[in-house]
Motif scaffolding. Structure first.
Motif, PDB file in Angstrom:
ATOM      1  N   LEU A  43      15.044  -4.061   0.234  1.00 33.90           N
ATOM      2  CA  LEU A  43      15.761  -4.953   1.141  1.00 33.90           C
ATOM      3  C   LEU A  43      14.911  -6.134   1.577  1.00 33.90           C
ATOM      4  N   SER A  44      13.593  -5.915   1.660  1.00 33.94           N
ATOM      5  CA  SER A  44      12.668  -6.970   2.070  1.00 33.94           C
ATOM      6  C   SER A  44      11.269  -6.546   1.658  1.00 33.94           C
ATOM      7  N   ASP A  45      10.274  -7.337   2.048  1.00 32.67           N
ATOM      8  CA  ASP A  45       8.891  -6.971   1.748  1.00 32.67           C
ATOM      9  C   ASP A  45       8.475  -5.696   2.471  1.00 32.67           C
ATOM     10  N   THR A  46       9.190  -5.354   3.538  1.00 32.80           N
ATOM     11  CA  THR A  46       8.765  -4.224   4.368  1.00 32.80           C
ATOM     12  C   THR A  46       9.732  -3.049   4.368  1.00 32.80           C
ATOM     13  N   GLU A  47      10.967  -3.224   3.875  1.00 35.11           N
ATOM     14  CA  GLU A  47      11.957  -2.154   3.965  1.00 35.11           C
ATOM     15  C   GLU A  47      12.690  -1.938   2.643  1.00 35.11           C
ATOM     16  N   SER A  48      13.131  -0.706   2.438  1.00 32.57           N
ATOM     17  CA  SER A  48      13.999  -0.378   1.307  1.00 32.57           C
ATOM     18  C   SER A  48      14.993   0.688   1.745  1.00 32.57           C
ATOM     19  N   ALA A  49      16.113   0.778   1.023  1.00 27.36           N
ATOM     20  CA  ALA A  49      17.147   1.773   1.313  1.00 27.36           C
ATOM     21  C   ALA A  49      17.044   2.883   0.279  1.00 27.36           C
ATOM     22  N   THR A  88      17.471   3.473   5.617  1.00 29.20           N
ATOM     23  CA  THR A  88      16.543   2.355   5.478  1.00 29.20           C
ATOM     24  C   THR A  88      15.202   2.753   6.077  1.00 29.20           C
ATOM     25  N   ILE A  89      14.143   2.657   5.269  1.00 23.08           N
ATOM     26  CA  ILE A  89      12.813   3.080   5.705  1.00 23.08           C
ATOM     27  C   ILE A  89      11.777   2.032   5.307  1.00 23.08           C
ATOM     28  N   LEU A  90      10.589   2.160   5.872  1.00 21.75           N
ATOM     29  CA  LEU A  90       9.510   1.220   5.601  1.00 21.75           C
ATOM     30  C   LEU A  90       8.926   1.450   4.214  1.00 21.75           C
ATOM     31  N   ARG A  91       8.580   0.377   3.542  1.00 29.39           N
ATOM     32  CA  ARG A  91       7.917   0.482   2.249  1.00 29.39           C
ATOM     33  C   ARG A  91       6.425   0.756   2.450  1.00 29.39           C
ATOM     34  N   GLY A  92       5.835   1.474   1.493  1.00 29.81           N
ATOM     35  CA  GLY A  92       4.415   1.773   1.560  1.00 29.81           C
ATOM     36  C   GLY A  92       4.047   2.647   2.738  1.00 29.81           C
ATOM     37  N   ASN A  93       4.943   3.567   3.106  1.00 34.36           N
ATOM     38  CA  ASN A  93       4.738   4.372   4.310  1.00 34.36           C
ATOM     39  C   ASN A  93       4.983   5.847   4.007  1.00 34.36           C
ATOM     40  N   PRO A  94       4.201   6.757   4.599  1.00 34.83           N
ATOM     41  CA  PRO A  94       4.417   8.192   4.368  1.00 34.83           C
ATOM     42  C   PRO A  94       5.434   8.772   5.352  1.00 34.83           C
ATOM     43  N   TYR A  95       6.249   9.700   4.856  1.00 35.94           N
ATOM     44  CA  TYR A  95       7.275  10.336   5.677  1.00 35.94           C
ATOM     45  C   TYR A  95       7.311  11.838   5.413  1.00 35.94           C
ATOM     46  N   ASN A 119       6.980   6.358   0.506  1.00 33.78           N
ATOM     47  CA  ASN A 119       7.962   5.400   0.015  1.00 33.78           C
ATOM     48  C   ASN A 119       7.218   4.246  -0.645  1.00 33.78           C
ATOM     49  N   ALA A 120       7.581   3.943  -1.882  1.00 30.51           N
ATOM     50  CA  ALA A 120       6.848   2.949  -2.663  1.00 30.51           C
ATOM     51  C   ALA A 120       6.854   1.590  -1.974  1.00 30.51           C
ATOM     52  N   GLY A 121       5.722   0.919  -2.058  1.00 36.99           N
ATOM     53  CA  GLY A 121       5.602  -0.436  -1.534  1.00 36.99           C
ATOM     54  C   GLY A 121       5.021  -1.328  -2.604  1.00 36.99           C
ATOM     55  N   ILE A 122       4.214  -2.286  -2.196  1.00 39.16           N
ATOM     56  CA  ILE A 122       3.497  -3.112  -3.164  1.00 39.16           C
ATOM     57  C   ILE A 122       2.574  -2.201  -3.962  1.00 39.16           C
ATOM     58  N   PRO A 123       2.579  -2.308  -5.301  1.00 42.18           N
ATOM     59  CA  PRO A 123       1.790  -1.371  -6.110  1.00 42.18           C
ATOM     60  C   PRO A 123       0.327  -1.305  -5.683  1.00 42.18           C
ATOM     61  N   VAL A 124      -0.188  -0.062  -5.591  1.00 38.05           N
ATOM     62  CA  VAL A 124      -1.592   0.162  -5.257  1.00 38.05           C
ATOM     63  C   VAL A 124      -2.180   1.106  -6.294  1.00 38.05           C
ATOM     64  N   GLU A 125      -3.504   1.043  -6.445  1.00 42.37           N
ATOM     65  CA  GLU A 125      -4.167   1.895  -7.424  1.00 42.37           C
ATOM     66  C   GLU A 125      -4.441   3.286  -6.877  1.00 42.37           C
ATOM     67  N   ASN A 126      -4.530   3.405  -5.554  1.00 41.95           N
ATOM     68  CA  ASN A 126      -4.864   4.688  -4.958  1.00 41.95           C
ATOM     69  C   ASN A 126      -4.190   4.801  -3.600  1.00 41.95           C
ATOM     70  N   PHE A 127      -3.577   5.968  -3.340  1.00 38.82           N
ATOM     71  CA  PHE A 127      -2.864   6.182  -2.086  1.00 38.82           C
ATOM     72  C   PHE A 127      -3.758   6.873  -1.066  1.00 38.82           C
ATOM     73  N   ALA A 128      -3.530   6.562   0.204  1.00 41.07           N
ATOM     74  CA  ALA A 128      -4.198   7.302   1.270  1.00 41.07           C
ATOM     75  C   ALA A 128      -3.644   8.721   1.314  1.00 41.07           C
ATOM     76  N   PRO A 129      -4.441   9.691   1.744  1.00 40.55           N
ATOM     77  CA  PRO A 129      -3.933  11.071   1.848  1.00 40.55           C
ATOM     78  C   PRO A 129      -2.814  11.167   2.890  1.00 40.55           C
ATOM     79  N   PHE A 130      -1.977  12.197   2.743  1.00 42.61           N
ATOM     80  CA  PHE A 130      -1.046  12.510   3.816  1.00 42.61           C
ATOM     81  C   PHE A 130      -1.841  13.007   5.027  1.00 42.61           C
ATOM     82  N   PRO A 131      -1.377  12.737   6.254  1.00 44.95           N
ATOM     83  CA  PRO A 131      -2.029  13.354   7.414  1.00 44.95           C
ATOM     84  C   PRO A 131      -2.007  14.877   7.283  1.00 44.95           C
ATOM     85  N   ALA A 132      -3.105  15.514   7.625  1.00 42.00           N
ATOM     86  CA  ALA A 132      -3.218  16.966   7.471  1.00 42.00           C
ATOM     87  C   ALA A 132      -2.222  17.690   8.379  1.00 42.00           C
ATOM     88  N   ASP A 133      -1.708  18.822   7.895  1.00 37.73           N
ATOM     89  CA  ASP A 133      -0.882  19.717   8.708  1.00 37.73           C
ATOM     90  C   ASP A 133      -1.799  20.734   9.375  1.00 37.73           C
TER      91      ASP A 133
END
Length: 223
Positions: A43-49, A88-95, A119-133
């Motif tokens: 939908l934009s640079d920051t959001e996708s459905a 609708t959620i934020l791009r490049g964001n963990p959920y 949720n995919a955002g601008i392509p990156v080579e490496n993702f940050a870890p998920f926050p620990a449970d």
């Protein structure tokens, strides 16, 4: 002689009790667990459905979708009468997300598993870890002082790239905790505790590229 007849309190006209089947739990389908979500409409640079999908469950009239932003900790609750919902959620964001099955004729509900995704955002080579449970001690629990005055903190870490390098554990009697109690390569750490104290702890997960994520804060009391 007059004989009086009494109804004796019987209510033959009352309908017999009926058994109501409770809803069953749904099985989540998409977005998949511990993966990057590449589907959806940008939908934009920051959001996708993104269309969330799950299996229809038995004895269910509606579903409640819980969607938790793992960066901010905020949770959204949305309803659906079908087994899919566009959100609708934020791009490049963990959920993290889960589904609760509900019935119009029962007060019982059924909860699905909780899944995590990026949720995919601008392509990156490496993702940050998920926050620990954080697992043990549980949030708000009270424990008896163990022999040796020590307890083991347990948590679970996940990373799409599977390159978690270490964990940094913040632990203490201040909220939020700021003192680094130690580092670990595995998902546990033994700490010293004292009777009568309330302790707070959180975990910072660090991957091989220096990306990091911070868990929520848990607390427990020592009797």
């Amino acid at each position: 002689m007059t004989i009086a007849c009494s109804g004796g309190g019987s209510d033959d006209g009352a309908p017999p009790p009926t058994n109501v089947d409770s809803p069953t739990a749904s099985t989540l389908i998409f977005p998949e667990n511990n993966t990057e979500c590449n589907e959806g409409v940008i939908l934009s640079d920051t959001e996708s459905a993104v269309v969330f999908r799950w299996n229809a469950s038995d004895n269910t009239d509606s579903y409640q979708v819980s969607l938790r932003d793992l960066n901010s900790g905020n949770t959204r609750t949305l309803s659906s009468i079908t087994n899919e919902l566009e959100i609708t959620i934020l791009r490049g964001n963990p959920y993290a997300w889960s589904v609760t099955s509900r019935s119009n004729v029962s007060t019982q509900t059924a909860q699905s598993e909780e899944w995590k995704f990026y949720n995919a955002g601008i392509p990156v080579e490496n993702f940050a870890p998920f926050p620990a449970d954080l697992i043990h001690p549980e949030m708000g629990s009270s424990i008896d002082l163990p022999s040796g005055n020590q307890i083991t903190l347990d948590w679970d870490g996940n990373d799409i790239d599977d390159d978690i390098q270490s964990y940094e554990i913040l632990f203490g009697t201040e909220n939020p905790p700021t003192d680094v109690e130690g580092t670990a390569s595995d998902s546990d750490l033994t700490v010293n505790i004292s009777s009568g104290e309330v302790y707070y702890w959180r975990v910072i997960t660090i991957d091989s590229q220096g990306n990091s994520s911070t868990s929520e804060v848990f607390q427990f009391r020592v009797n």
